[in-house]
Design a protein around this motif. Structure first.
Motif, short mmCIF file in Angstrom:
data_model
loop_
_atom_site.label_atom_id
_atom_site.label_comp_id
_atom_site.label_asym_id
_atom_site.label_seq_id
_atom_site.Cartn_x
_atom_site.Cartn_y
_atom_site.Cartn_z
N CYS A 154 -0.38 54.27 -25.14
CA CYS A 154 -1.81 54.50 -24.90
C CYS A 154 -2.53 54.54 -26.24
O CYS A 154 -2.13 55.29 -27.14
CB CYS A 154 -2.01 55.82 -24.17
SG CYS A 154 -0.97 55.98 -22.71
N PHE A 155 -3.58 53.72 -26.37
CA PHE A 155 -4.25 53.56 -27.67
C PHE A 155 -5.74 53.85 -27.59
O PHE A 155 -6.40 53.50 -26.60
CB PHE A 155 -4.12 52.11 -28.16
CG PHE A 155 -2.78 51.75 -28.72
CD1 PHE A 155 -2.53 51.88 -30.08
CD2 PHE A 155 -1.78 51.27 -27.90
CE1 PHE A 155 -1.29 51.53 -30.61
CE2 PHE A 155 -0.53 50.92 -28.43
CZ PHE A 155 -0.29 51.06 -29.78
N ASP A 156 -6.30 54.42 -28.65
CA ASP A 156 -7.74 54.35 -28.92
C ASP A 156 -8.07 52.90 -29.20
O ASP A 156 -7.24 52.15 -29.75
CB ASP A 156 -8.09 55.13 -30.20
CG ASP A 156 -8.44 56.59 -29.94
OD1 ASP A 156 -8.11 57.10 -28.86
OD2 ASP A 156 -9.04 57.20 -30.85
N VAL A 157 -9.33 52.50 -28.94
CA VAL A 157 -9.70 51.11 -29.18
C VAL A 157 -10.20 50.88 -30.61
O VAL A 157 -10.21 49.75 -31.08
CB VAL A 157 -10.76 50.66 -28.14
CG1 VAL A 157 -12.14 51.26 -28.45
CG2 VAL A 157 -10.85 49.15 -28.06
N ASP A 158 -10.57 51.95 -31.32
CA ASP A 158 -11.20 51.79 -32.64
C ASP A 158 -10.16 51.65 -33.75
O ASP A 158 -10.15 52.40 -34.71
CB ASP A 158 -12.17 52.93 -32.92
CG ASP A 158 -11.53 54.30 -32.84
OD1 ASP A 158 -10.44 54.43 -32.24
OD2 ASP A 158 -12.12 55.26 -33.39
#
Ligand code: UDP
Ligand code: MN
Length: 296
Positions: A154-158
């Motif tokens: 699961c990742f942040d998009v920034d």
């Protein structure tokens, strides 16, 4: 070489690491006291990990949220760079959560890779957008991911992939050392210290960064569900943890130790400046434009 000694199977990951000859490094911490490996450049042979995961049939779900202005600002770069560097050679399914499915960029994906777009509502507070990811991820693991993928990240998009982020990062339960806290003494870790919050903790092992976490679908389901429950309980009690979902993640990881820990190579911020122990950067913080992106 404590991973080798721990081959007496404290966790599944460490026995695999021992058989693939994971090495230590003299200049950095490469093992937690509960004998989870901390992964740094120079410790592993990428080919061995890729081969092993291909043989085992590992497949990876990558979840990422691009809600409101974060979509135009980051999603294209994030996905394009993931195509270059994330789990190359393994089957990958991107799960893109957005309030504007029609605006998701059309990216040409390599073979074995596909994308699913999931529509979510846009919460008006950015804190809620961030926290409610836990609920959406848990739901989609249950309805979809668990039937198709062995692992979830699961990742942040920034952020932008800039180097190999490969199968050496796969494990049962994976957490990331926060680049800004790696070198700080524990008393400076910004855990939630409000006893009324479910995320409350006085002290812990590390300060983990919620910009990425992962594991087997089962473990990520349990983690996201527990964090979501903590967040909702806090709301009922009219409290909010200091760093939102990140505070709840840190609490969860205190109680359920990760079986694998990623060094700050896996999410580096170049504004920190030169550090001798960073020999490669695999994922970099993208510039933050809070003023324009977070205003409703
Ligand atoms: N996010 C989003 N839209 C928003 C706020 C957050 O899509 O309006 C998602 C996005 O994936 C972002 C993540 O939630 O990367 C966490 O928020 P942010 O990156 O701003 O938090 P920070 O990295 O500053 O802790
Ligand atoms: Mn972020």
């Amino acid at each position: 070489k404590c991973h080798l000694e721990s081959a007496k199977m404290l966790n599944l990951d460490s026995s695999v690491d021992a058989s693939l000859n994971l090495q230590s490094r003299p200049d950095v911490l490469t093992c937690t006291y509960w004998k989870a490996a901390i992964i740094w450049e120079g410790m592993f042979d990428p080919r061995l990990y890729d081969e092993m995961h291909k043989m085992k049939g590992s497949s990876v779900a990558l979840t990422v949220f691009a809600v409101g202005r974060y979509l135009d600002a980051y999603l294209h770069t994030f996905l394009n760079s993931a195509e270059q560097h994330f789990m190359v050679g393994l089957p990958v399914t991107y799960y893109v959560f957005t309030d504007m499915p029609e605006k998701v960029p059309n990216i040409k994906l390599s073979p074995l890779r596909s994308m699913k777009v999931i529509k979510v509502e846009k919460n008006s507070r950015w804190q809620d957008v961030s926290m409610m990811r836990m609920k959406s991820i848990s739901d989609v693991i249950e309805s979809d991911i668990r039937h198709h993928c062995t692992h979830v990240f699961c990742f942040d998009v920034d952020q932008v992939f800039t180097g190999r982020f490969g199968s050496e990062a796969l494990g049962d339960s994976v957490a990331l050392l926060h680049a800004h806290y790696y070198h700080l003494p524990k008393y400076l870790y910004t855990y939630d210290r409000n006893p009324n919050s479910k995320a409350y903790m006085e002290t812990g092992d590390f300060y983990y960064h919620a910009a990425l976490f992962g594991g087997s679908w089962k473990n990520v389901k349990a983690l996201t569900k527990a964090c979501y429950q903590g967040i909702m309980e806090d709301k009922q009690n009219n409290v909010e943890a200091l760093w939102h979902d990140e505070s709840h993640l840190n609490k969860y990881m205190l109680l359920h130790k990760p079986s694998r820990v990623l060094s700050p190579e896996y999410c580096w911020d170049t504004s920190i400046g030169f550090r001798r122990y960073i020999q490669v950067t695999r994922l970099l913080w993208a510039p933050k434009y809070y003023d324009t992106l977070r205003t409703p």
